[in-house]
Design an enzyme around this catalytic site. Structure first.
Site, PDB file in Angstrom:
ATOM      1  N   LYS A  88      48.717  22.594  33.355  1.00 52.72           N
ATOM      2  CA  LYS A  88      48.875  24.009  32.969  1.00 52.72           C
ATOM      3  C   LYS A  88      48.962  24.169  31.445  1.00 52.72           C
ATOM      4  O   LYS A  88      48.793  25.265  30.931  1.00 52.72           O
ATOM      5  CB  LYS A  88      50.066  24.651  33.674  1.00 52.72           C
ATOM      6  CG  LYS A  88      51.427  24.233  33.198  1.00 52.72           C
ATOM      7  CD  LYS A  88      52.502  25.123  33.833  1.00 52.72           C
ATOM      8  CE  LYS A  88      53.884  24.719  33.358  1.00 52.72           C
ATOM      9  NZ  LYS A  88      54.940  25.562  33.927  1.00 52.72           N
ATOM     10  N   ASP A  89      49.245  23.069  30.700  1.00 55.28           N
ATOM     11  CA  ASP A  89      49.294  23.144  29.235  1.00 55.28           C
ATOM     12  C   ASP A  89      47.903  23.061  28.595  1.00 55.28           C
ATOM     13  O   ASP A  89      47.753  23.313  27.403  1.00 55.28           O
ATOM     14  CB  ASP A  89      50.136  21.993  28.652  1.00 55.28           C
ATOM     15  CG  ASP A  89      51.617  22.135  28.992  1.00 55.28           C
ATOM     16  OD1 ASP A  89      52.050  23.264  29.278  1.00 55.28           O
ATOM     17  OD2 ASP A  89      52.330  21.109  28.962  1.00 55.28           O
ATOM     18  N   ARG A 139      54.350  35.535  32.603  1.00 59.48           N
ATOM     19  CA  ARG A 139      53.863  35.608  33.986  1.00 59.48           C
ATOM     20  C   ARG A 139      55.031  35.725  34.970  1.00 59.48           C
ATOM     21  O   ARG A 139      55.038  36.575  35.856  1.00 59.48           O
ATOM     22  CB  ARG A 139      53.036  34.341  34.304  1.00 59.48           C
ATOM     23  CG  ARG A 139      52.691  34.154  35.766  1.00 59.48           C
ATOM     24  CD  ARG A 139      52.085  32.775  36.008  1.00 59.48           C
ATOM     25  NE  ARG A 139      52.995  31.694  35.635  1.00 59.48           N
ATOM     26  CZ  ARG A 139      53.993  31.247  36.391  1.00 59.48           C
ATOM     27  NH1 ARG A 139      54.227  31.788  37.558  1.00 59.48           N
ATOM     28  NH2 ARG A 139      54.761  30.260  35.978  1.00 59.48           N
ATOM     29  N   ARG A 140      56.040  34.853  34.791  1.00 59.97           N
ATOM     30  CA  ARG A 140      57.203  34.912  35.686  1.00 59.97           C
ATOM     31  C   ARG A 140      57.949  36.236  35.511  1.00 59.97           C
ATOM     32  O   ARG A 140      58.302  36.897  36.489  1.00 59.97           O
ATOM     33  CB  ARG A 140      58.156  33.742  35.389  1.00 59.97           C
ATOM     34  CG  ARG A 140      57.609  32.391  35.823  1.00 59.97           C
ATOM     35  CD  ARG A 140      58.458  31.232  35.310  1.00 59.97           C
ATOM     36  NE  ARG A 140      57.870  29.952  35.688  1.00 59.97           N
ATOM     37  CZ  ARG A 140      58.013  28.824  35.006  1.00 59.97           C
ATOM     38  NH1 ARG A 140      58.739  28.812  33.898  1.00 59.97           N
ATOM     39  NH2 ARG A 140      57.448  27.704  35.415  1.00 59.97           N
ATOM     40  N   ARG A 157      64.097  29.038  25.707  1.00 57.89           N
ATOM     41  CA  ARG A 157      63.135  27.995  25.309  1.00 57.89           C
ATOM     42  C   ARG A 157      63.809  26.636  25.329  1.00 57.89           C
ATOM     43  O   ARG A 157      65.008  26.508  25.485  1.00 57.89           O
ATOM     44  CB  ARG A 157      62.629  28.271  23.881  1.00 57.89           C
ATOM     45  CG  ARG A 157      61.566  29.355  23.768  1.00 57.89           C
ATOM     46  CD  ARG A 157      60.211  28.957  24.288  1.00 57.89           C
ATOM     47  NE  ARG A 157      59.838  27.581  24.004  1.00 57.89           N
ATOM     48  CZ  ARG A 157      59.345  27.134  22.853  1.00 57.89           C
ATOM     49  NH1 ARG A 157      59.151  27.955  21.860  1.00 57.89           N
ATOM     50  NH2 ARG A 157      59.018  25.868  22.696  1.00 57.89           N
ATOM     51  N   ARG A 163      67.145  23.593  28.544  1.00 61.60           N
ATOM     52  CA  ARG A 163      67.306  24.857  29.273  1.00 61.60           C
ATOM     53  C   ARG A 163      68.439  24.772  30.297  1.00 61.60           C
ATOM     54  O   ARG A 163      69.217  25.706  30.452  1.00 61.60           O
ATOM     55  CB  ARG A 163      66.002  25.252  29.965  1.00 61.60           C
ATOM     56  CG  ARG A 163      65.014  25.869  28.982  1.00 61.60           C
ATOM     57  CD  ARG A 163      63.829  26.436  29.695  1.00 61.60           C
ATOM     58  NE  ARG A 163      62.623  25.720  29.308  1.00 61.60           N
ATOM     59  CZ  ARG A 163      61.403  26.015  29.760  1.00 61.60           C
ATOM     60  NH1 ARG A 163      61.255  26.992  30.614  1.00 61.60           N
ATOM     61  NH2 ARG A 163      60.367  25.345  29.357  1.00 61.60           N
ATOM     62  N   CYS A 251      48.232  31.697  27.174  1.00 59.74           N
ATOM     63  CA  CYS A 251      49.693  31.689  27.310  1.00 59.74           C
ATOM     64  C   CYS A 251      50.280  33.076  27.094  1.00 59.74           C
ATOM     65  O   CYS A 251      51.366  33.388  27.555  1.00 59.74           O
ATOM     66  CB  CYS A 251      50.287  30.770  26.247  1.00 59.74           C
ATOM     67  SG  CYS A 251      51.332  29.528  26.979  1.00 59.74           S
TER      68      CYS A 251
END
Length: 350
Positions: A88-89, A139-140, A157, A163, A251
């Site tokens: 996904k990166d 997105r979330r 972040r 986190r 992103c």
């Protein structure tokens, strides 16, 4: 290469320095060692822009290859021979000369809720009104704001360790949202209070899958890693990446997907959202996947949204890519571009 088709030199594997990245790279190294017992591997860890800039939302840094650029520079300078990434990166268009030589079997691609210890046993639905949920993903946030309007969402972040520490040691957040795959790979499954299904939150393109990026000209390395391709995962991720590429999303825009492979049919659901989730376009399409023995006529012909998979049916790869493109075109015809442009402008203005 030696006469028996084996890579004989020491293979240097590039990775980010974070604990999760190291665990992911070690798991790939183990798989390669099982397949090629004589292989000599060396792991080279480095920091990326995304690891260094921790006080800014990812979507604000405006750099597409936040977690990949330094690793790709090392690949270009021949300092490493392959790089292990979270798929996904990786942007949907790779720099010239690079390709994804393997996409490994996907871990659970969904997002997970990790609660502050004081909220143990609850779900997002059960949290008090105005509870603050931490997520670094537009997105979330967009999907969850729409689904749980009583909750508030704030940026958080740092790598997984950071986190979780921010969640546990302070009272700033009632919960945070993380990828289930990362938590599982770290051995922190017990922290998952709730896995969010597609009706609550669809996932990011490529989420949960590991990718191995190599120099396209290194045929021996490409052949060596291609054995790690997991066909179902490859086809699902090609459809997802083709969808994102056609939308020109990155992103900094809320784009989400959900894919399934059932009885040789590939299903793709794709959606775009406004930042607050109030505007949403979502469609599902499917295509039959025929695994024939058609092989590509040229190496270039066989690259699908940055992925080279010479050992998977060409017809199947083409069908998966076409599915993503067609679905994106349908959303674009319904106004997806306006939603994404507005989301990008609002995000830039923040």
């Amino acid at each position: 290469m030696s006469g028996n088709g084996k890579v004989t030199r020491v293979i240097r594997m590039g990775t980010r320095k974070s604990q999760l990245a190291r665990i992911q790279t070690d798991s790939v190294a183990e798989k390669l060692k099982e397949l090629y017992p004589d292989l000599q591997l060396e792991i080279v860890a480095m920091s990326t822009i995304g690891d260094k800039i921790l006080d800014t939302a990812l979507s604000k840094i405006g750099e597409k290859s936040l977690f990949t650029k330094e690793l790709e520079n090392a690949l270009e300078r021949n300092e490493v021979d392959l790089v292990v990434h979270s798929l996904k990166d990786l942007p949907t268009s790779l720099p010239p000369g690079f390709t994804i030589g393997a996409v490994l079997q996907r871990e659970n691609p969904h997002d997970a809720v990790v609660l502050h210890p004081k909220n143990a046993g609850l779900t997002l639905d059960g949290l008090p009104e105005k509870s603050v949920i931490g997520t670094s993903s537009l997105r979330r946030a967009a999907q969850l704001k729409k689904r749980f309007p009583q909750l508030e969402f704030e940026n958080i972040r740092g790598n997984l360790n950071t986190r979780l520490r921010k969640l546990d040691e302070k009272d700033d957040y009632a919960a945070i949202i993380l990828a289930a795959a990362g938590l599982k790979r770290m051995g922190w499954e017990t922290r998952i209070s709730q896995v969010l299904g597609p009706e609550d939150c669809m996932y990011a393109v490529g989420q949960g899958a590991l990718a191995i990026e190599v120099r396209a000209r290194d045929r021996d390395i490409l052949e060596m890693v291609s054995i790690l391709h997991h066909p179902d995962t490859v086809l699902r991720c090609i459809a997802e990446r083709a969808f994102l590429k056609q939308l020109e999303g990155g992103c900094s825009v809320p784009v989400a997907v959900y894919t399934e492979m059932k009885n040789s049919v590939l299903y793709l659901t794709g959606a775009v959202y406004s930042l607050d989730g109030s505007d949403c376009l979502k469609e599902t399409m499917q295509t039959n996947i025929e695994l024939d023995n058609k092989v590509p006529e040229s190496a270039e012909e066989n690259v699908h949204v940055g992925i080279t998979a010479n050992n998977i049916s060409q017809t199947a790869l083409d069908a998966a890519e076409r599915l993503g493109v067609v679905l994106a075109k349908i959303l674009l015809s319904k106004g997806a571009k306006d939603i994404l442009t507005t989301a990008r402008q609002l995000n830039d203005a923040r």
